[in-house]
Design a protein around this motif. Structure first.
Motif, PDB file in Angstrom:
ATOM      1  N   SER A 264       0.841  -1.187   0.000  1.00  0.00           N
ATOM      2  CA  SER A 264       0.000   0.000   0.000  1.00  0.00           C
ATOM      3  C   SER A 264       0.873   1.233   0.000  1.00  0.00           C
ATOM      4  O   SER A 264       1.814   1.334   0.775  1.00  0.00           O
ATOM      5  N   ALA A 265       0.556   2.181  -0.876  1.00  0.00           N
ATOM      6  CA  ALA A 265       1.322   3.430  -0.907  1.00  0.00           C
ATOM      7  C   ALA A 265       1.171   4.176   0.421  1.00  0.00           C
ATOM      8  O   ALA A 265       2.136   4.712   0.967  1.00  0.00           O
ATOM      9  N   HIS A 266      -0.072   4.204   0.949  1.00  0.00           N
ATOM     10  CA  HIS A 266      -0.308   4.862   2.235  1.00  0.00           C
ATOM     11  C   HIS A 266       0.493   4.179   3.341  1.00  0.00           C
ATOM     12  O   HIS A 266       1.191   4.837   4.116  1.00  0.00           O
ATOM     13  N   ASP A 267       0.395   2.860   3.416  1.00  0.00           N
ATOM     14  CA  ASP A 267       1.073   2.136   4.490  1.00  0.00           C
ATOM     15  C   ASP A 267       2.585   2.290   4.395  1.00  0.00           C
ATOM     16  O   ASP A 267       3.271   2.460   5.405  1.00  0.00           O
ATOM     17  N   GLY A 268       3.117   2.218   3.158  1.00  0.00           N
ATOM     18  CA  GLY A 268       4.554   2.381   2.993  1.00  0.00           C
ATOM     19  C   GLY A 268       5.036   3.758   3.415  1.00  0.00           C
ATOM     20  O   GLY A 268       6.078   3.897   4.061  1.00  0.00           O
ATOM     21  N   ARG A 269       4.248   4.767   3.053  1.00  0.00           N
ATOM     22  CA  ARG A 269       4.605   6.137   3.424  1.00  0.00           C
ATOM     23  C   ARG A 269       4.568   6.303   4.937  1.00  0.00           C
ATOM     24  O   ARG A 269       5.478   6.873   5.554  1.00  0.00           O
ATOM     25  N   HIS A 270       3.495   5.806   5.555  1.00  0.00           N
ATOM     26  CA  HIS A 270       3.352   5.948   7.005  1.00  0.00           C
ATOM     27  C   HIS A 270       4.424   5.153   7.752  1.00  0.00           C
ATOM     28  O   HIS A 270       4.941   5.607   8.781  1.00  0.00           O
ATOM     29  N   GLN A 271       4.748   3.984   7.240  1.00  0.00           N
ATOM     30  CA  GLN A 271       5.785   3.188   7.890  1.00  0.00           C
ATOM     31  C   GLN A 271       7.120   3.929   7.879  1.00  0.00           C
ATOM     32  O   GLN A 271       7.834   3.981   8.889  1.00  0.00           O
ATOM     33  N   ARG A 272       7.437   4.523   6.746  1.00  0.00           N
ATOM     34  CA  ARG A 272       8.704   5.260   6.638  1.00  0.00           C
ATOM     35  C   ARG A 272       8.698   6.457   7.589  1.00  0.00           C
ATOM     36  O   ARG A 272       9.715   6.758   8.242  1.00  0.00           O
ATOM     37  N   ILE A 273       7.588   7.162   7.684  1.00  0.00           N
ATOM     38  CA  ILE A 273       7.497   8.310   8.594  1.00  0.00           C
ATOM     39  C   ILE A 273       7.716   7.868  10.036  1.00  0.00           C
ATOM     40  O   ILE A 273       8.481   8.493  10.789  1.00  0.00           O
ATOM     41  N   VAL A 274       7.056   6.788  10.429  1.00  0.00           N
ATOM     42  CA  VAL A 274       7.202   6.277  11.798  1.00  0.00           C
ATOM     43  C   VAL A 274       8.649   5.886  12.071  1.00  0.00           C
ATOM     44  O   VAL A 274       9.200   6.171  13.151  1.00  0.00           O
ATOM     45  N   GLN A 275       9.302   5.255  11.102  1.00  0.00           N
ATOM     46  CA  GLN A 275      10.697   4.856  11.290  1.00  0.00           C
ATOM     47  C   GLN A 275      11.596   6.072  11.506  1.00  0.00           C
ATOM     48  O   GLN A 275      12.483   6.056  12.372  1.00  0.00           O
ATOM     49  N   VAL A 276      11.366   7.127  10.722  1.00  0.00           N
ATOM     50  CA  VAL A 276      12.184   8.341  10.865  1.00  0.00           C
ATOM     51  C   VAL A 276      11.949   8.985  12.225  1.00  0.00           C
ATOM     52  O   VAL A 276      12.901   9.417  12.895  1.00  0.00           O
ATOM     53  N   LEU A 277      10.699   9.055  12.660  1.00  0.00           N
ATOM     54  CA  LEU A 277      10.390   9.666  13.951  1.00  0.00           C
ATOM     55  C   LEU A 277      10.976   8.858  15.099  1.00  0.00           C
ATOM     56  O   LEU A 277      11.502   9.425  16.074  1.00  0.00           O
ATOM     57  N   GLN A 278      10.895   7.540  15.011  1.00  0.00           N
ATOM     58  CA  GLN A 278      11.476   6.691  16.052  1.00  0.00           C
ATOM     59  C   GLN A 278      12.984   6.871  16.128  1.00  0.00           C
ATOM     60  O   GLN A 278      13.559   6.980  17.219  1.00  0.00           O
ATOM     61  N   ALA A 279      13.629   6.878  14.957  1.00  0.00           N
ATOM     62  CA  ALA A 279      15.086   7.019  14.932  1.00  0.00           C
ATOM     63  C   ALA A 279      15.533   8.343  15.531  1.00  0.00           C
ATOM     64  O   ALA A 279      16.617   8.435  16.124  1.00  0.00           O
ATOM     65  N   ALA A 280      14.692   9.376  15.407  1.00  0.00           N
ATOM     66  CA  ALA A 280      15.031  10.687  15.949  1.00  0.00           C
ATOM     67  C   ALA A 280      14.696  10.815  17.427  1.00  0.00           C
ATOM     68  O   ALA A 280      15.037  11.826  18.065  1.00  0.00           O
ATOM     69  N   GLY A 281      14.016   9.818  18.003  1.00  0.00           N
ATOM     70  CA  GLY A 281      13.636   9.875  19.414  1.00  0.00           C
ATOM     71  C   GLY A 281      12.561  10.907  19.700  1.00  0.00           C
ATOM     72  O   GLY A 281      12.465  11.401  20.833  1.00  0.00           O
ATOM     73  N   ALA A 282      11.720  11.219  18.707  1.00  0.00           N
ATOM     74  CA  ALA A 282      10.665  12.227  18.897  1.00  0.00           C
ATOM     75  C   ALA A 282       9.613  11.716  19.861  1.00  0.00           C
ATOM     76  O   ALA A 282       9.131  10.585  19.741  1.00  0.00           O
ATOM     77  N   ARG A 283       9.226  12.567  20.839  1.00  0.00           N
ATOM     78  CA  ARG A 283       8.229  12.171  21.826  1.00  0.00           C
ATOM     79  C   ARG A 283       6.949  13.006  21.715  1.00  0.00           C
ATOM     80  O   ARG A 283       5.887  12.543  22.088  1.00  0.00           O
TER      81      ARG A 283
END
Length: 460
Positions: A264-283
């Protein structure tokens, strides 16, 4: 529309056995009433040294729109699609030459049956002419030449008085040695891929047709992904299904991120966003333009003491987001999530001191002359440590067969090319003190890039 298939093979009239068309007869087909297609087949030449079969295709431009709800006035009767060798020609090939395309050739006589079956698999010197085709010259060469065709193209401009200049119309001349069945499947699949404006709605059966008809040659084609994307341009879900089926058939094992992007284009986009936010330690994370809460639902799966705020100017979408985020056993929205009625075009003190902000498929909905307001409010006033932006890649629209200047959604105000998006990112980073990483997300076609741009800004 016109299609001709000629051969100079010894005993050239054997072509009639493979096409299931007698050289002394005229074939006519006006099958189902809904198609409004009439195909007439005849032999322009039928000798031992050369044989040429012609297929003339007509579509009634009035009958094809009778009973449909049109809003373009007389344009429904004069628009060019019924006269173009795209999906209508592909449909006519199926009507008139289905057995030939499927490699069926039989006889009650055992010896003749064996001879015909051998002819089906033999390569024939073929000359094919098809006209008119609406597309770019480069795309014709890109799709047909890797299959072993020598391609010649005669072009004339398509100009409608008082209308928008469209692309040229082409007569395609193909020469090469192929099994007749393969040549027909090349046309059946590639003509709709060249001009993917279909005359019918399609579903899952279209994936089956594509994979079945191209099974002998698609996997080795260097533009395989482009062909699938254009053939199934109207449905993201069907494209993803086709890609997965092709990968499974080839025994391809993909890493998890790529496989999920295909789903899914939506799911792939959202997954990538979540990965970037997690890697940055965003709370503390703000989803700006959260819509119906799909990304927030994904973020809510993360554990820990986190805070998510969804900002949306549409009250209706906020109500839908609240319902979607309450679909759990407790029927309550995660207390880490807050929904705010607001807009990225106005500064909001409630959005201060955030670790990250997300603008996922949002900026293209803003009028270009108001982008500066969004930039000031998000990058200046709100000033989070990180901003993630995704927006459609306008160059990729060619894969969907969209005319130049057209957008994927009627509410889009622009869709940047890679160069335009990079210029915007550079301007924002310089003005507001951010570094940025520029990449793409979604399906990739070498000539056009990714489906969407993916830009990550980090405060310096």
């Amino acid at each position: 529309m016109h299609l001709s298939i000629a051969t100079t093979k010894n005993r050239a009239t054997d072509l009639g056995f493979l096409l299931h068309k007698h050289p002394d007869r005229v074939f006519e087909s006006s099958q189902d009433r809904s198609s409004k297609v009439r195909a007439t087949g005849f032999y322009a030449e039928a000798g031992e040294d050369r044989c040429e079969f012609c297929l003339h295709v007509e579509v009634d431009p009035v009958e094809r729109v009778r009973g449909l709800a049109w809003s373009d006035g007389i344009a429904q009767y004069v628009e060019p699609q019924p006269f173009l060798a795209g999906s209508y020609m592909s449909h006519a090939i199926s009507l008139a030459l289905r057995s030939a395309m499927n490699g069926v050739a039989t006889s009650k006589d055992a010896a003749e049956d064996a001879r015909l079956k051998a002819l089906v698999e033999e390569t024939w010197p073929l000359e094919i002419v098809v006209s008119p085709v609406r597309t770019s010259r480069g795309l014709i060469l890109r799709l047909f030449e890797p299959l072993g065709w020598n391609v010649e193209i005669d072009s004339v401009p398509l100009d409608v008085p008082g209308g928008v200049r469209e692309t040229d119309l082409h007569t395609i001349r193909l020469a090469g040695s192929h099994a007749v069945r393969d040549a027909l499947t090349h046309l059946y699949v590639l003509l709709p891929a060249l001009d993917p404006q279909r005359h019918y709605f399609y579903g899952e059966s279209e994936v089956e047709k594509l994979l079945e008809k191209s099974s002998r040659w698609l996997d080795g084609h260097p533009s395989k992904e482009l062909i699938v994307s254009r053939y199934l341009s109207k449905s993201r879900e069907l494209r993803e299904t086709a890609f997965l089926r092709i990968d499974e058939g080839a025994g391809v094992e993909r890493d998890v991120p790529e496989a999920q992007e295909r789903q899914s284009a939506h799911d792939g986009r959202h997954q990538r966003i979540v990965q970037v936010l997690q890697a940055a330690g965003a709370r503390r994370i703000a989803d700006l333009g959260c819509g119906e809460g799909r990304l927030l639902s994904r973020l809510a799966e993360l554990p820990g003491q986190l805070e998510f705020v969804g900002v949306e100017p549409s009250s209706r979408d906020l109500d839908k987001a609240k319902k979607n985020l309450s679909r759990n056993p407790s029927r309550q929205m995660d207390d880490r999530i807050k929904l705010v009625h607001g807009s990225v075009l106005y500064a909001d003190d409630r959005l201060k001191d955030f670790d990250a902000a997300v603008l996922s498929e949002v900026v293209e909905h803003i009028e270009p002359d108001r982008l500066a307001h969004m930039e000031r409010c998000v990058f200046g006033e709100m000033s989070p440590r990180m901003v993630v932006v995704t927006t459609p890649n306008g160059s990729y629209n060619a894969v969907f067969g969209l005319p130049a200047g057209s957008f994927r959604h009627p509410d889009h105000r622009f869709e940047w090319t890679r160069e335009e998006a990079a210029i915007w990112a550079q301007k924002v980073s310089t003005t507001y003190g951010y570094d940025y990483d520029f990449s793409g997300i979604g399906d990739f076609v070498e000539e056009y890039g990714h489906l969407s741009h993916f830009i990550v800004f980090r405060k310096v």
